[in-house]
Motif scaffolding. Structure first.
Motif, PDB file in Angstrom:
ATOM      1  N   UNK A  22       0.802  -1.221   0.000  1.00  0.00           N
ATOM      2  CA  UNK A  22       0.000   0.000   0.000  1.00  0.00           C
ATOM      3  C   UNK A  22       0.837   1.274   0.000  1.00  0.00           C
ATOM      4  N   UNK A  23       2.142   1.140   0.184  1.00  0.00           N
ATOM      5  CA  UNK A  23       3.006   2.325   0.179  1.00  0.00           C
ATOM      6  C   UNK A  23       3.366   2.709  -1.248  1.00  0.00           C
ATOM      7  N   UNK A  24       3.060   3.936  -1.627  1.00  0.00           N
ATOM      8  CA  UNK A  24       3.402   4.433  -2.956  1.00  0.00           C
ATOM      9  C   UNK A  24       4.617   5.354  -2.862  1.00  0.00           C
ATOM     10  N   UNK A  25       5.194   5.633  -4.022  1.00  0.00           N
ATOM     11  CA  UNK A  25       6.322   6.568  -4.056  1.00  0.00           C
ATOM     12  C   UNK A  25       5.898   7.936  -3.538  1.00  0.00           C
ATOM     13  N   UNK A  26       4.673   8.339  -3.866  1.00  0.00           N
ATOM     14  CA  UNK A  26       4.183   9.635  -3.398  1.00  0.00           C
ATOM     15  C   UNK A  26       4.007   9.653  -1.882  1.00  0.00           C
ATOM     16  N   UNK A  27       3.636   8.515  -1.307  1.00  0.00           N
ATOM     17  CA  UNK A  27       3.548   8.432   0.156  1.00  0.00           C
ATOM     18  C   UNK A  27       4.906   8.724   0.790  1.00  0.00           C
ATOM     19  N   UNK A  28       5.942   8.106   0.234  1.00  0.00           N
ATOM     20  CA  UNK A  28       7.289   8.283   0.772  1.00  0.00           C
ATOM     21  C   UNK A  28       7.737   9.739   0.614  1.00  0.00           C
ATOM     22  N   UNK A  29       7.449  10.311  -0.547  1.00  0.00           N
ATOM     23  CA  UNK A  29       7.815  11.703  -0.797  1.00  0.00           C
ATOM     24  C   UNK A  29       7.124  12.628   0.202  1.00  0.00           C
ATOM     25  N   UNK A  30       5.837  12.385   0.412  1.00  0.00           N
ATOM     26  CA  UNK A  30       5.081  13.214   1.361  1.00  0.00           C
ATOM     27  C   UNK A  30       5.625  13.072   2.776  1.00  0.00           C
ATOM     28  N   UNK A  31       5.967  11.861   3.154  1.00  0.00           N
ATOM     29  CA  UNK A  31       6.438  11.598   4.511  1.00  0.00           C
ATOM     30  C   UNK A  31       7.851  12.121   4.737  1.00  0.00           C
ATOM     31  N   UNK A  32       8.657  12.126   3.689  1.00  0.00           N
ATOM     32  CA  UNK A  32      10.071  12.485   3.836  1.00  0.00           C
ATOM     33  C   UNK A  32      10.371  13.944   3.530  1.00  0.00           C
ATOM     34  N   UNK A  33       9.479  14.584   2.759  1.00  0.00           N
ATOM     35  CA  UNK A  33       9.742  15.953   2.354  1.00  0.00           C
ATOM     36  C   UNK A  33      10.704  16.056   1.183  1.00  0.00           C
ATOM     37  N   UNK A  34      11.054  14.905   0.590  1.00  0.00           N
ATOM     38  CA  UNK A  34      11.940  14.902  -0.577  1.00  0.00           C
ATOM     39  C   UNK A  34      11.086  15.006  -1.844  1.00  0.00           C
ATOM     40  N   UNK A  35      11.636  14.610  -2.992  1.00  0.00           N
ATOM     41  CA  UNK A  35      10.866  14.645  -4.227  1.00  0.00           C
ATOM     42  C   UNK A  35      10.984  13.314  -4.958  1.00  0.00           C
ATOM     43  N   UNK A  36      10.113  13.097  -5.923  1.00  0.00           N
ATOM     44  CA  UNK A  36      10.066  11.816  -6.625  1.00  0.00           C
ATOM     45  C   UNK A  36      11.386  11.476  -7.302  1.00  0.00           C
ATOM     46  N   UNK A  37      12.012  12.458  -7.892  1.00  0.00           N
ATOM     47  CA  UNK A  37      13.268  12.202  -8.603  1.00  0.00           C
ATOM     48  C   UNK A  37      14.354  11.703  -7.650  1.00  0.00           C
ATOM     49  N   UNK A  38      14.277  12.098  -6.383  1.00  0.00           N
ATOM     50  CA  UNK A  38      15.292  11.685  -5.416  1.00  0.00           C
ATOM     51  C   UNK A  38      15.274  10.180  -5.173  1.00  0.00           C
ATOM     52  N   UNK A  39      14.110   9.574  -5.265  1.00  0.00           N
ATOM     53  CA  UNK A  39      14.018   8.120  -5.051  1.00  0.00           C
ATOM     54  C   UNK A  39      14.856   7.394  -6.088  1.00  0.00           C
ATOM     55  N   UNK A  40      14.663   7.728  -7.348  1.00  0.00           N
ATOM     56  CA  UNK A  40      15.426   7.091  -8.409  1.00  0.00           C
ATOM     57  C   UNK A  40      16.910   7.399  -8.322  1.00  0.00           C
ATOM     58  N   UNK A  41      17.224   8.627  -7.979  1.00  0.00           N
ATOM     59  CA  UNK A  41      18.626   9.048  -7.920  1.00  0.00           C
ATOM     60  C   UNK A  41      19.387   8.319  -6.814  1.00  0.00           C
ATOM     61  N   UNK A  42      18.764   8.212  -5.634  1.00  0.00           N
ATOM     62  CA  UNK A  42      19.470   7.650  -4.490  1.00  0.00           C
ATOM     63  C   UNK A  42      19.306   6.136  -4.348  1.00  0.00           C
ATOM     64  N   UNK A  43      18.167   5.588  -4.783  1.00  0.00           N
ATOM     65  CA  UNK A  43      17.898   4.172  -4.534  1.00  0.00           C
ATOM     66  C   UNK A  43      17.594   3.360  -5.792  1.00  0.00           C
ATOM     67  N   UNK A  44      17.356   4.015  -6.907  1.00  0.00           N
ATOM     68  CA  UNK A  44      17.065   3.293  -8.135  1.00  0.00           C
ATOM     69  C   UNK A  44      15.593   3.059  -8.370  1.00  0.00           C
ATOM     70  N   UNK A  45      14.854   2.725  -7.315  1.00  0.00           N
ATOM     71  CA  UNK A  45      13.414   2.488  -7.443  1.00  0.00           C
ATOM     72  C   UNK A  45      12.767   2.552  -6.066  1.00  0.00           C
ATOM     73  N   UNK A  46      11.451   2.666  -6.068  1.00  0.00           N
ATOM     74  CA  UNK A  46      10.727   2.668  -4.803  1.00  0.00           C
ATOM     75  C   UNK A  46      10.896   1.341  -4.072  1.00  0.00           C
ATOM     76  N   UNK A  47      10.848   0.215  -4.803  1.00  0.00           N
ATOM     77  CA  UNK A  47      10.980  -1.092  -4.155  1.00  0.00           C
ATOM     78  C   UNK A  47      12.346  -1.269  -3.514  1.00  0.00           C
ATOM     79  N   UNK A  48      13.383  -0.789  -4.187  1.00  0.00           N
ATOM     80  CA  UNK A  48      14.726  -0.878  -3.608  1.00  0.00           C
ATOM     81  C   UNK A  48      14.808  -0.049  -2.322  1.00  0.00           C
TER      82      UNK A  48
END
Length: 202
Positions: A22-48
């Protein structure tokens, strides 16, 4: 903290609140205060990212496997007393309300729907086993060989997975450290008895 750490902390909170599916990339972005592009840049994907967040949560809980710093672990490394003490501490983490181990069950049940996440966590299992070996047998984690990690370590991981399943499914009948130690004692006794019988017949 930078974006990488913010994302990891946000992902941890999302996992505890919503679980993997149930956790989406947008959920993580909202919770962390970061942005969507940061997920790919730092971890490669939301699942990673979620896989790393889960491993980090487990490592935090893993600190309690050794018991309180004042008491330490009972028994000599490799003894049944040590085996019982460690697994009793592990079981205590499963008794806690909101235990993170339910996330493991989610992966087992929904693995086919979360292939990348499953693959990341499968690779982490070997290292989990490598960490359990010195806890039960003594020594240092860095000295555990790949062969030990793949045999003794995976034995412990398999036991852990079964415990998680039982404590998730029916806590009333799930075993504690004492029952596990007694079961192991009987296995050892049976193997020794079989070996003695074979030797006596030659």
């Amino acid at each position: 903290m930078g974006h990488r750490e913010d994302l990891l902390e946000g992902a941890k909170r999302c996992l505890l609140e919503k679980g993997f599916a149930r956790t989406t990339a947008r959920d993580v972005v909202k919770e962390s205060g970061a942005n969507l592009a940061s997920i790919g840049y730092h971890y490669g994907s939301k699942d990673a990212l979620l896989a790393q967040a889960y491993v980090a949560l487990v490592e935090t809980v893993g600190d309690s496997f050794e018991g309180s710093p004042e008491d330490g672990l009972a028994g000599e490394p490799g003894s049944l007393e040590r085996f019982q003490a460690v697994w009793s501490n592990i079981v205590d983490t499963m008794r806690e309300p909101g235990s993170i181990w339910r996330l493991s069950m989610e992966i087992l049940v929904m693995g086919d729907q979360l292939p990348e996440l499953r693959d990341h966590l499968a690779r982490a299992q070997r290292e989990a086993g490598r960490g359990l070996v010195p806890l039960l047998m003594g020594g240092r984690e860095e000295d555990v060989s790949d062969e030990e990690a793949d045999t003794l370590g995976m034995f412990y991981v398999t036991l852990m997975t079964g415990l998680i399943a039982q404590w998730t499914f029916d806590p009333r009948t799930a075993p504690g450290g004492e029952q596990l130690a007694e079961g192991l004692r009987r296995v050892i006794s049976g193997v020794r008895g079989a070996g003695a019988g074979e030797g006596g017949g030659s």
